[in-house]
Write an enzyme that holds these catalytic residues in place. Structure first.
Site, PDB file in Angstrom:
ATOM      1  N   GLU A  45       6.723  11.764 -26.527  1.00 16.48           N
ATOM      2  CA  GLU A  45       7.639  10.689 -26.879  1.00 16.48           C
ATOM      3  C   GLU A  45       7.232   9.259 -26.429  1.00 16.48           C
ATOM      4  O   GLU A  45       6.681   8.976 -25.669  1.00 16.48           O
ATOM      5  CB  GLU A  45       8.983  11.120 -26.051  1.00 16.48           C
ATOM      6  N   ARG A  49      10.516   0.873 -26.643  1.00 14.89           N
ATOM      7  CA  ARG A  49      10.821  -0.495 -25.743  1.00 14.89           C
ATOM      8  C   ARG A  49       9.866  -1.400 -25.735  1.00 14.89           C
ATOM      9  O   ARG A  49       9.860  -2.242 -24.913  1.00 14.89           O
ATOM     10  CB  ARG A  49      11.034   0.157 -24.343  1.00 14.89           C
ATOM     11  N   LYS A 133      19.257  15.813 -23.560  1.00 16.41           N
ATOM     12  CA  LYS A 133      18.589  14.961 -22.454  1.00 16.41           C
ATOM     13  C   LYS A 133      19.804  14.769 -21.294  1.00 16.41           C
ATOM     14  O   LYS A 133      20.715  14.441 -21.604  1.00 16.41           O
ATOM     15  CB  LYS A 133      17.758  13.829 -23.112  1.00 16.41           C
TER      16      LYS A 133
HETATM   17  C1  3PG Z   1      13.258   8.232 -19.956  1.00 10.35           C
HETATM   18  O1  3PG Z   1      13.497   7.422 -20.956  1.00 10.35           O
HETATM   19  O2  3PG Z   1      12.950   9.264 -20.298  1.00 10.35           O
HETATM   20  C2  3PG Z   1      12.717   7.804 -18.926  1.00 10.35           C
HETATM   21  O3  3PG Z   1      12.773   6.396 -18.666  1.00 10.35           O
HETATM   22  C3  3PG Z   1      11.579   8.401 -18.153  1.00 10.35           C
HETATM   23  O4  3PG Z   1      11.961   7.903 -16.984  1.00 10.35           O
HETATM   24  P1  3PG Z   1      10.793   8.150 -15.735  1.00 10.35           P
HETATM   25  O5  3PG Z   1       9.863   6.608 -16.112  1.00 10.35           O
HETATM   26  O6  3PG Z   1      11.534   7.714 -14.541  1.00 10.35           O
HETATM   27  O7  3PG Z   1      10.098   9.330 -15.809  1.00 10.35           O
END
Ligand code: 3PG
Length: 211
Positions: A45, A49, A133
């Site tokens: 993924e 951002r 999710k």
């Molecule tokens: C996401 O969008 O799934 C999260 O920002 C991932 O979170 P993490 O950086 O704490 O793994």
């Protein structure tokens, strides 16, 4: 929508961890996706951002044959369309909205929407989405919440993300209604910046063997 969720699950094909990437430099996208795929994490993924995210998705879709690229942090139908047009095989959203569900209904690209409350999960169910999710996982009750959903919301499974690391990933994956987890720990910023693709491949290989 149930058929599209099934498509997403078959793309995952048992992969326990989805790397969640924030691409600061588009030139990193192809070697990074190559390293993760070689390590066994083919479903990847790229979050919307950063300014380069869509271009990164385009490049990975065109150049990294073994990768199955998806777009994350999709907030509205416009981004859904842009991500699909860039070659995303699936899209991920931190939450769930009726506009996004409508966009997903009209698209062949499966949506993995976020839900953390019983009402959000029920909204997804009504739209035929049974794989969700769970974000931000650690801040939203983590494993205890997921276990509490298992009995009343028995036909829904989850991909928790947010705060998952090498330390707690095995605990999350041991929860019966957890299909996979997502996280950025398999592709840390410092290793990306330094171009340490073999180290990222090794992290991916360890993660791919979980569950
Ligand atoms: C996401 O969008 O799934 C999260 O920002 C991932 O979170 P993490 O950086 O704490 O793994």
């Amino acid at each position: 929508m149930i058929a599209k969720t099934e498509n997403l699950l078959s793309l995952l094909n048992g992969q326990p961890v989805i790397p969640v990437l924030k691409i600061a430099n588009v030139a990193d996208s192809v070697p990074l996706a190559g390293a993760l795929s070689r390590g066994g994490l083919r479903v990847i993924e790229i979050t919307l951002r950063t300014a380069d995210a869509l271009e990164a998705i385009r490049r990975v879709a065109a150049e990294v044959e073994e990768a199955i690229i998806g777009a994350g942090t999709i907030l509205d139908p416009k981004q859904f369309g842009e991500a699909a047009a860039a070659g995303s095989k699936f899209v991920v959203s931190p939450g769930i909205t009726s506009q996004l569900l409508d966009a997903a209904k009209d698209s062949p690209v499966p949506l993995l929407p976020g839900a953390i409350t019983p009402s959000e999960i029920m909204t997804a169910r009504e739209a035929g989405v049974r794989f969700l999710k769970f974000f931000p996982a650690e801040q939203s009750g983590g494993i205890a919440s997921l276990k509490a959903f298992a009995s009343p919301l028995a036909d829904v499974t989850f991909c928790p993300t947010g705060g998952i690391t090498g330390k707690n990933v095995a605990d999350y994956l041991s929860v019966p209604n957890v299909t996979c987890v997502g996280g950025s720990w398999v592709a840390p910023d410092d290793l990306i910046k330094a171009g340490k693709w073999e180290e990222i491949e090794a992290l991916a290989r360890d993660a791919s063997k979980l569950k």
